[in-house]
Design an enzyme around this catalytic site. Structure first.
Site, PDB file in Angstrom:
ATOM      1  N   ASN A 211       0.855  -1.200   0.000  1.00  0.00           N
ATOM      2  CA  ASN A 211       0.000   0.000   0.000  1.00  0.00           C
ATOM      3  C   ASN A 211       0.883   1.240   0.000  1.00  0.00           C
ATOM      4  OD1 ASN A 211       0.636   0.656   2.820  1.00  0.00           O
ATOM      5  ND2 ASN A 211      -0.489  -1.229   3.239  1.00  0.00           N
ATOM      6  N   ASP A 280      -4.092  -5.994   4.682  1.00  0.00           N
ATOM      7  CA  ASP A 280      -5.129  -6.844   5.268  1.00  0.00           C
ATOM      8  C   ASP A 280      -5.197  -8.214   4.602  1.00  0.00           C
ATOM      9  OD1 ASP A 280      -6.167  -5.234   7.318  1.00  0.00           O
ATOM     10  OD2 ASP A 280      -7.159  -3.950   5.844  1.00  0.00           O
ATOM     11  N   LYS A 290       9.007 -16.980 -10.984  1.00  0.00           N
ATOM     12  CA  LYS A 290       8.332 -15.810 -11.527  1.00  0.00           C
ATOM     13  C   LYS A 290       7.214 -16.222 -12.493  1.00  0.00           C
ATOM     14  CE  LYS A 290       9.213 -11.850 -14.427  1.00  0.00           C
ATOM     15  NZ  LYS A 290      10.152 -11.224 -15.351  1.00  0.00           N
ATOM     16  N   PHE A 325      -4.653   3.380  14.926  1.00  0.00           N
ATOM     17  CA  PHE A 325      -4.921   4.366  13.881  1.00  0.00           C
ATOM     18  C   PHE A 325      -6.081   3.862  13.025  1.00  0.00           C
ATOM     19  CE2 PHE A 325      -1.603   7.666  13.456  1.00  0.00           C
ATOM     20  CZ  PHE A 325      -0.852   7.335  14.583  1.00  0.00           C
ATOM     21  N   LYS A 339     -13.842   0.941  15.803  1.00  0.00           N
ATOM     22  CA  LYS A 339     -12.542   0.248  15.899  1.00  0.00           C
ATOM     23  C   LYS A 339     -11.958   0.381  17.294  1.00  0.00           C
ATOM     24  CE  LYS A 339     -11.252   0.315  11.121  1.00  0.00           C
ATOM     25  NZ  LYS A 339     -10.564   0.908  10.021  1.00  0.00           N
ATOM     26  N   LYS A 343     -11.384  -3.056  19.167  1.00  0.00           N
ATOM     27  CA  LYS A 343      -9.996  -3.488  19.365  1.00  0.00           C
ATOM     28  C   LYS A 343      -9.484  -3.233  20.785  1.00  0.00           C
ATOM     29  CE  LYS A 343      -8.782  -3.222  14.465  1.00  0.00           C
ATOM     30  NZ  LYS A 343      -7.710  -3.419  13.514  1.00  0.00           N
TER      31      LYS A 343
HETATM   32  N1  CTP Z   1      -3.906  -3.193  12.062  1.00  0.00           N
HETATM   33  C1  CTP Z   1      -3.150  -4.251  12.491  1.00  0.00           C
HETATM   34  N2  CTP Z   1      -3.161  -5.419  11.781  1.00  0.00           N
HETATM   35  C2  CTP Z   1      -3.909  -5.546  10.673  1.00  0.00           C
HETATM   36  C3  CTP Z   1      -4.696  -4.467  10.227  1.00  0.00           C
HETATM   37  C4  CTP Z   1      -4.665  -3.288  10.958  1.00  0.00           C
HETATM   38  O1  CTP Z   1      -2.445  -4.132  13.498  1.00  0.00           O
HETATM   39  N3  CTP Z   1      -3.903  -6.685   9.986  1.00  0.00           N
HETATM   40  C5  CTP Z   1      -3.922  -1.960  12.858  1.00  0.00           C
HETATM   41  C6  CTP Z   1      -3.425  -0.737  12.152  1.00  0.00           C
HETATM   42  O2  CTP Z   1      -2.029  -0.545  12.388  1.00  0.00           O
HETATM   43  C7  CTP Z   1      -4.247   0.382  12.757  1.00  0.00           C
HETATM   44  C8  CTP Z   1      -5.577  -0.303  13.100  1.00  0.00           C
HETATM   45  O3  CTP Z   1      -5.271  -1.693  13.166  1.00  0.00           O
HETATM   46  O4  CTP Z   1      -3.715   0.859  13.949  1.00  0.00           O
HETATM   47  C9  CTP Z   1      -6.693  -0.066  12.152  1.00  0.00           C
HETATM   48  O5  CTP Z   1      -6.272  -0.404  10.855  1.00  0.00           O
HETATM   49  P1  CTP Z   1      -7.318  -0.413   9.655  1.00  0.00           P
HETATM   50  O6  CTP Z   1      -6.671  -0.969   8.433  1.00  0.00           O
HETATM   51  O7  CTP Z   1      -7.954   0.938   9.569  1.00  0.00           O
HETATM   52  O8  CTP Z   1      -8.406  -1.388  10.248  1.00  0.00           O
HETATM   53  P2  CTP Z   1      -8.873  -2.817   9.893  1.00  0.00           P
HETATM   54  O9  CTP Z   1      -9.099  -3.500  11.202  1.00  0.00           O
HETATM   55  O10 CTP Z   1      -7.957  -3.482   8.940  1.00  0.00           O
HETATM   56  O11 CTP Z   1     -10.279  -2.535   9.229  1.00  0.00           O
HETATM   57  P3  CTP Z   1     -10.661  -2.085   7.725  1.00  0.00           P
HETATM   58  O12 CTP Z   1      -9.407  -2.160   6.895  1.00  0.00           O
HETATM   59  O13 CTP Z   1     -11.685  -3.063   7.325  1.00  0.00           O
HETATM   60  O14 CTP Z   1     -11.191  -0.699   7.852  1.00  0.00           O
END
Ligand code: CTP
Length: 411
Positions: A211, A280, A290, A325, A339, A343
């Protein structure tokens, strides 16, 4: 560094070949708004020119103890009292020896004896001189007395030898000096663990999914915690942004690796901040070779990665503070509050993305700071450094409150 009062550094330059690098140190300090008083020993003047330092700092370079028509006694005592930091870079074996035993035979050594400001030495010398028992003993004495040291590093020296004795990188020296200059210490003895940057999920040996995260937010958080005297460990995905000197950094690539590294360090930390943009999803299997165009379309099947923050927060000890975050394009505050609760976090920094100047790779963020109590602070559009400061203001406040409550209950 907090920019309350302007700060003053006495930059002592002694007679090592690395003296030319001291000009870069002076320049970086001046660019950070710090007043620099350059002091060159007689040997340093054989290697570099005082005029260079005068031009860079805008201040007179001090080279002699007894200048004609000056009042040296008062001048060096005044500077010794006024300075916020004595930075000796490069520091030769000679100045270390003089400082260790208290010899005062020129402006720098005399003033070093008179100051009560912190002293930071960046030694630079030939390896044999550095390893000599006399130098090692002097280093031990100075460290025991509370002086700070950075380097020396190992590498190729000007004399052609390869070994310990090369002065530390000027930007690392400046980073260390800035930490010593920052008067804040509300995170002293606090162990902060931060995740930073993106993760990369391999598809085959050449391709990956990732990303746009730059790692700037994680770096700003690490620097802020360091300035406030925390012990800082960062678990970082691949990032171009250099972590500040003094931070322990563990580099990882995938979300799985980040999860494992965090799991081993989590119980040791007091504050955990998940600033990484963890991918994610990852391909359900990685190709060994490859994928060629001639192989036809590349179809990926993605599976979920572990939720690092969500998993660790379930193991949260009562003293631990957890900050997450959330970067969202829509319904920012509603998603963020959900969240924070789901969390099990103490704070959540909600970050509006999809608008100019806020989001991945930018230097500023449109941010809100949510607290578990239900309170939401609108921080506005801020540089990432200021966002980091605001987060640690609240973290430090919470630590102070908890310590006060514990103190009261143990009375
Ligand atoms: N985070 C994490 N591990 C993951 C995904 C996210 O530790 N696999 C943490 C990020 O570092 C951030 C928080 O969770 O502090 C929220 O991340 P975000 O991507 O916004 O949330 P998700 O739980 O992945 O939800 P979504 O992408 O569906 O909004």
């Amino acid at each position: 560094m907090t920019n309350s009062a302007p700060r003053e550094v006495v930059l002592g330059v002694t007679g090592s070949i690395a003296a030319y690098k001291a000009a870069e140190i002076a320049s970086q300090l001046v660019q950070r708004g710090i007043k620099v008083t350059p002091v060159l020993t007689t040997a340093a003047c054989e290697l570099v020119c005082p005029a260079t330092f005068e031009a860079i700092t805008g201040n007179k370079a001090i080279t002699r103890l007894f200048e004609p028509l000056s009042n040296p006694e008062i001048e060096h005592i005044a500077v010794a009292n006024r300075a916020d930091l004595f930075l000796i870079a490069p520091a030769t074996a000679n100045i270390l020896a003089k400082a260790a035993v208290g010899i005062a035979d020129d402006w720098l050594s005399t003033t070093l004896l008179a100051t009560r400001a912190p002293v930071l030495f960046a030694p630079a010398m030939n390896t044999l001189m550095y390893e000599h028992p006399a130098t090692q003993e002097n280093l031990r004495i100075l460290k025991q007395r509370g002086c700070h040291f950075i380097g020396p590093e190992s590498g190729r020296l000007a004399c052609g030898t390869v070994g310990a004795g090369r002065m530390a990188d000027p930007s690392h020296i400046v980073e260390f000096a800035l930490t010593l200059l920052d008067p804040r210490n509300d995170l002293r003895n606090v162990r902060v663990l931060i995740t930073s940057g993106p993760t990369r999920e391999p598809i085959d040996p050449v391709r990956f999914i990732s990303n746009r995260s730059s790692g700037k937010m994680g770096t700003a958080l690490a620097r802020e915690a360091l300035f406030r005297k925390a012990h800082v460990t960062v678990i970082s995905g691949p990032s171009e942004v250099a972590m500040p000197y003094g931070v322990e950094v563990l580099y990882v690539e995938t979300a799985e690796e980040m999860a494992q590294a965090c799991a081993t360090r989590f119980s040791e930390c007091d504050v955990f901040i998940a600033a990484a943009a963890v991918a994610d999803y990852k391909p359900d299997h990685v190709l060994d070779t490859k994928h060629k165009r001639s192989d036809g379309p590349l179809r990926l099947s993605l599976v979920e990665n572990p939720d690092i923050l969500g998993t660790l927060a379930q193991r949260k000890a009562p003293h631990q503070i957890i900050v997450g975050f959330a970067a969202e394009t829509d319904n920012l505050l509603a998603h963020a509050r959900e969240k924070l609760t789901k969390k099990n976090l103490d704070f959540l920094l909600a970050n509006q993305i999809g608008i100019p100047q806020s989001g991945f790779g930018t230097s500023t963020v449109r941010a809100y700071l949510l607290h578990a109590s239900g309170e939401t602070a609108d921080l506005g559009l801020l540089p990432k450094e200021t966002v980091a400061e605001r987060i640690f203001d609240r973290v430090a406040e919470l630590i102070k409150k908890r310590t006060a409550t514990q103190g009261a209950s143990s009375l």
